[in-house]
Enzyme design. Structure first.
Site, PDB file in Angstrom:
ATOM      1  N   ARG A  84       0.847  -1.184   0.000  1.00  0.00           N
ATOM      2  CA  ARG A  84       0.000   0.000   0.000  1.00  0.00           C
ATOM      3  C   ARG A  84       0.885   1.236   0.000  1.00  0.00           C
ATOM      4  NH1 ARG A  84      -2.290   2.960   4.862  1.00  0.00           N
ATOM      5  NH2 ARG A  84      -3.699   4.470   3.902  1.00  0.00           N
ATOM      6  N   HIS A 129      -2.853  10.929   1.196  1.00  0.00           N
ATOM      7  CA  HIS A 129      -2.285  10.678   2.529  1.00  0.00           C
ATOM      8  C   HIS A 129      -1.638  11.989   3.009  1.00  0.00           C
ATOM      9  CE1 HIS A 129      -0.654   7.324   5.331  1.00  0.00           C
ATOM     10  NE2 HIS A 129      -0.302   8.471   5.888  1.00  0.00           N
ATOM     11  N   GLU A 174      -7.160   8.238   6.762  1.00  0.00           N
ATOM     12  CA  GLU A 174      -7.386   8.791   8.099  1.00  0.00           C
ATOM     13  C   GLU A 174      -8.017  10.180   8.134  1.00  0.00           C
ATOM     14  OE1 GLU A 174      -3.783   8.522  10.387  1.00  0.00           O
ATOM     15  OE2 GLU A 174      -3.955   6.363  10.559  1.00  0.00           O
ATOM     16  N   ASN A 316      -6.923   1.736   9.900  1.00  0.00           N
ATOM     17  CA  ASN A 316      -5.590   1.805  10.493  1.00  0.00           C
ATOM     18  C   ASN A 316      -5.764   1.649  11.992  1.00  0.00           C
ATOM     19  OD1 ASN A 316      -4.596   2.319   7.969  1.00  0.00           O
ATOM     20  ND2 ASN A 316      -4.080   4.466   8.369  1.00  0.00           N
ATOM     21  N   TYR A 318      -3.833   0.896  15.744  1.00  0.00           N
ATOM     22  CA  TYR A 318      -2.542   0.849  16.431  1.00  0.00           C
ATOM     23  C   TYR A 318      -2.631   0.449  17.896  1.00  0.00           C
ATOM     24  CZ  TYR A 318      -0.067   2.937  12.490  1.00  0.00           C
ATOM     25  OH  TYR A 318       0.498   3.148  11.263  1.00  0.00           O
ATOM     26  N   GLU A 386      -3.098  -0.319   8.094  1.00  0.00           N
ATOM     27  CA  GLU A 386      -1.878   0.011   8.846  1.00  0.00           C
ATOM     28  C   GLU A 386      -1.972  -0.597  10.237  1.00  0.00           C
ATOM     29  OE1 GLU A 386      -0.719   4.148   9.296  1.00  0.00           O
ATOM     30  OE2 GLU A 386      -1.224   4.563   7.198  1.00  0.00           O
TER      31      GLU A 386
HETATM   32  C1  PNW Z   1      -0.736   6.853  10.960  1.00  0.00           C
HETATM   33  N1  PNW Z   1      -3.188   7.300  16.860  1.00  0.00           N
HETATM   34  O1  PNW Z   1      -1.254   7.893  11.741  1.00  0.00           O
HETATM   35  C2  PNW Z   1      -0.418   7.470   9.618  1.00  0.00           C
HETATM   36  O2  PNW Z   1      -1.300   7.027   8.617  1.00  0.00           O
HETATM   37  C3  PNW Z   1       0.998   7.300   9.186  1.00  0.00           C
HETATM   38  O3  PNW Z   1       1.316   8.246   8.192  1.00  0.00           O
HETATM   39  C4  PNW Z   1       1.925   7.412  10.376  1.00  0.00           C
HETATM   40  O4  PNW Z   1       3.269   7.430  10.027  1.00  0.00           O
HETATM   41  C5  PNW Z   1       1.612   6.246  11.287  1.00  0.00           C
HETATM   42  O5  PNW Z   1       0.258   6.246  11.679  1.00  0.00           O
HETATM   43  C6  PNW Z   1       2.469   6.206  12.551  1.00  0.00           C
HETATM   44  O6  PNW Z   1       2.219   7.346  13.327  1.00  0.00           O
HETATM   45  C7  PNW Z   1      -1.715   7.689  13.009  1.00  0.00           C
HETATM   46  O7  PNW Z   1      -3.239   8.286  17.606  1.00  0.00           O
HETATM   47  C8  PNW Z   1      -1.604   8.721  13.905  1.00  0.00           C
HETATM   48  O8  PNW Z   1      -3.483   6.191  17.269  1.00  0.00           O
HETATM   49  C9  PNW Z   1      -2.104   8.602  15.175  1.00  0.00           C
HETATM   50  C10 PNW Z   1      -2.716   7.435  15.562  1.00  0.00           C
HETATM   51  C11 PNW Z   1      -2.836   6.367  14.661  1.00  0.00           C
HETATM   52  C12 PNW Z   1      -2.332   6.512  13.385  1.00  0.00           C
END
Ligand code: PNW
Length: 489
Positions: A84, A129, A174, A316, A318, A386
């Site tokens: 991706r 993005h 996002e 995405n 995390y 992601e």
């Molecule tokens: C993503 N959160 O952003 C982005 O899509 C990427 O570009 C970035 O490099 C990657 O995560 C790592 O930061 C996020 O707060 C920003 O959980 C914040 C969050 C999740 C994803």
């Protein structure tokens, strides 16, 4: 300390797409080469580098603009099914408008796509993005409803040039980070900071722009190209800290404000913004003396137009946190989204920290998120577009390996519970410009040497582990790479 890792021996289906992800501004560099126009990250980093932790920028980044073959070689080393990446709008359309197309920009993406296809690596292409052409920002960017037309015109150019070979398009990466961070705070470009106002305006304009690009594909390209168009929303798990009714309501409001604002209009059966949030923002606006809600409404026609406008649901994911109605409420500007919802968040002390303050290892959050999404929004095709872990660098990254293994067990848990997850993209293929954290926080399976003019890429331990998972379609928690020699199998 470490999460409890299960050893299930379960396996992923043959057609499950294992991949990695990147984004244009974070890896490409070549910020002013071959006719590329200025975008909002060029502007933000050049105008005043101080918001970036190491005062760096993406001028060169991982230099991927000049490294098509090496980048695809890494994909082959890992044995990826998919990759991706995102397109730089201002590399393709230097002014943002589609009257002038930059052939060198189109050529770069053609070379990348064709090189991937030689080796059966499926491209998943994100149209946006975060790197808006600066001339469109000068006209208000996502605060201007015309963004829907500008984005549709750009999408037509993208489908026309790449849609013969690209079968899955993601319109936006996002919306929360675009709207809340970019317009309702200062933590991403263009750092408008119109708190409590612009993030809501942006949300409506963005989901509508997404729908425009979706219907454009359906009406003009789908019959001949046969692909799919979806969107990726950042969805972390927000559960109630206790089972009190107050905490449950607080967690619901948090979910609605952080991601329901973008998911509900597209993926729910009723459409429109989430109800409790609409009511809360309406009440607060009235108390604050606004003659109307700060959150725009959808007309019935607009609601119907956006509702259901997606072929798949990209997420995405995390981490997660526990939401409370009474604890850690914090101080927020008035008005603001955070003041509107007025809830607190915390994480259990035993969750391992990464190099990023917001990112902890939350063992079950994928299972919790996806079973919730299926219950609330229905049986969509989901892609995890992601998921990843940050360190401060170095090739020994046991923390990342543990994170990926734990996450993938949780993916299997969700699939066992009947959630249709079709693929998983690790963030990231390689180290890159981590926005406000510059090059300090590293997310790569491959380390990039940013001191080296050649930007040498070296696989970390986790790269060998991910490769083995992809090859076996199962997670061997005891596997330790024998040596550090990477090959193409
Ligand atoms: C993503 N959160 O952003 C982005 O899509 C990427 O570009 C970035 O490099 C990657 O995560 C790592 O930061 C996020 O707060 C920003 O959980 C914040 C969050 C999740 C994803």
């Amino acid at each position: 300390h470490a999460a409890v890792v299960k050893q299930s021996g379960r396996s992923f289906p043959k057609d499950f797409l294992f991949g990695t992800a990147t984004a244009s501004y974070q890896i490409e560099g070549a910020y002013n080469e071959d006719g590329k126009g200025e975008n909002i990250w060029d502007r933000l980093t050049h105008q005043d580098p101080s918001p970036i932790r190491d005062h760096s920028n993406g001028d060169i980044a991982a230099d991927s603009y000049h490294k098509v073959e090496r980048d695809v070689e890494m994909m082959r080393e890992l044995g990826l099914d998919a990759y991706r990446f995102s397109l730089s709008w201002s590399r393709i359309l230097p002014t943002g408008f589609s009257d002038q197309i930059n052939p060198a920009g189109v050529d770069y993406y053609n070379r990348l796509i064709n090189e991937m296809l030689k080796y059966n690596i499926e491209p998943l292409v994100t149209l946006y993005h975060w790197d808006l052409p600066q001339p469109l920002q000068d006209l208000g960017g996502f605060a201007n409803p015309l963004i829907g037309q500008w984005f549709e015109d750009y999408a037509r150019v993208v489908y026309h040039h790449f849609g013969d070979r690209v079968k899955r398009f993601i319109t936006f990466n996002e919306p929360r980070e675009i709207c809340f961070e970019g317009y309702g705070s200062t933590t991403k470009a263009p750092a408008i900071n119109a708190t409590g106002i612009a993030e809501y305006i942006c949300a409506k304009n963005l989901v509508t722009a997404h729908a425009n690009a979706y219907y454009l594909y359906n009406n003009e390209f789908k019959a001949s190209q046969g692909g799919q168009v979806g969107i990726t929303i950042s969805i972390n798990w927000f559960g109630a800290k206790t089972d009190s009714a107050e905490d449950e309501a607080a967690a619901e409001l948090k979910r609605q404000a952080e991601w329901g604002l973008y998911a509900e209009p597209i993926f729910s059966s009723e459409g429109g913004f989430p109800k409790e949030l609409v009511q809360r923002v309406g009440e607060k606006s009235a108390q604050q003396g606004f003659p109307r809600s700060r959150m725009p409404e959808f007309t019935d026609e607009e609601r119907e137009y956006v509702r259901g406008a997606s072929d798949f649901f990209g997420v995405n994911h995390y981490t997660g946190s526990d939401i409370s109605a009474t604890e850690n409420l914090g101080q927020h500007p008035v008005p603001s989204m955070l003041d509107d919802i007025n809830v607190g968040s915390s994480t259990p002390a035993e969750w391992a920290p990464s190099a990023s303050v917001w990112l902890k290892l939350s063992p079950d959050s994928i299972y919790k998120t996806f079973t919730y999404l299926k219950n609330r929004f229905g049986d969509w095709e989901f892609y995890i577009t992601e998921n990843g872990w940050s360190t401060e660098g170095g090739l020994d990254d046991d923390g990342r390996t543990l994170y990926y293994r734990t996450a993938l067990e949780s993916v299997l848990d969700a699939m066992d519970a009947g959630v249709n997850i079709k693929g998983y993209m690790a963030w990231s293929l390689m180290d890159n410009f981590e926005w406000m954290e510059g090059y300090i926080e590293r997310f790569g399976l491959y380390e990039v040497d940013f001191e080296d003019p050649d930007r040498k890429r070296t696989p970390r331990q986790s790269a060998f582990v991910y490769k083995k998972i992809i090859k076996d379609r199962t997670i061997d928690h005891d596997y330790v790479p024998a040596d550090n020699v990477m090959t193409i199998d």
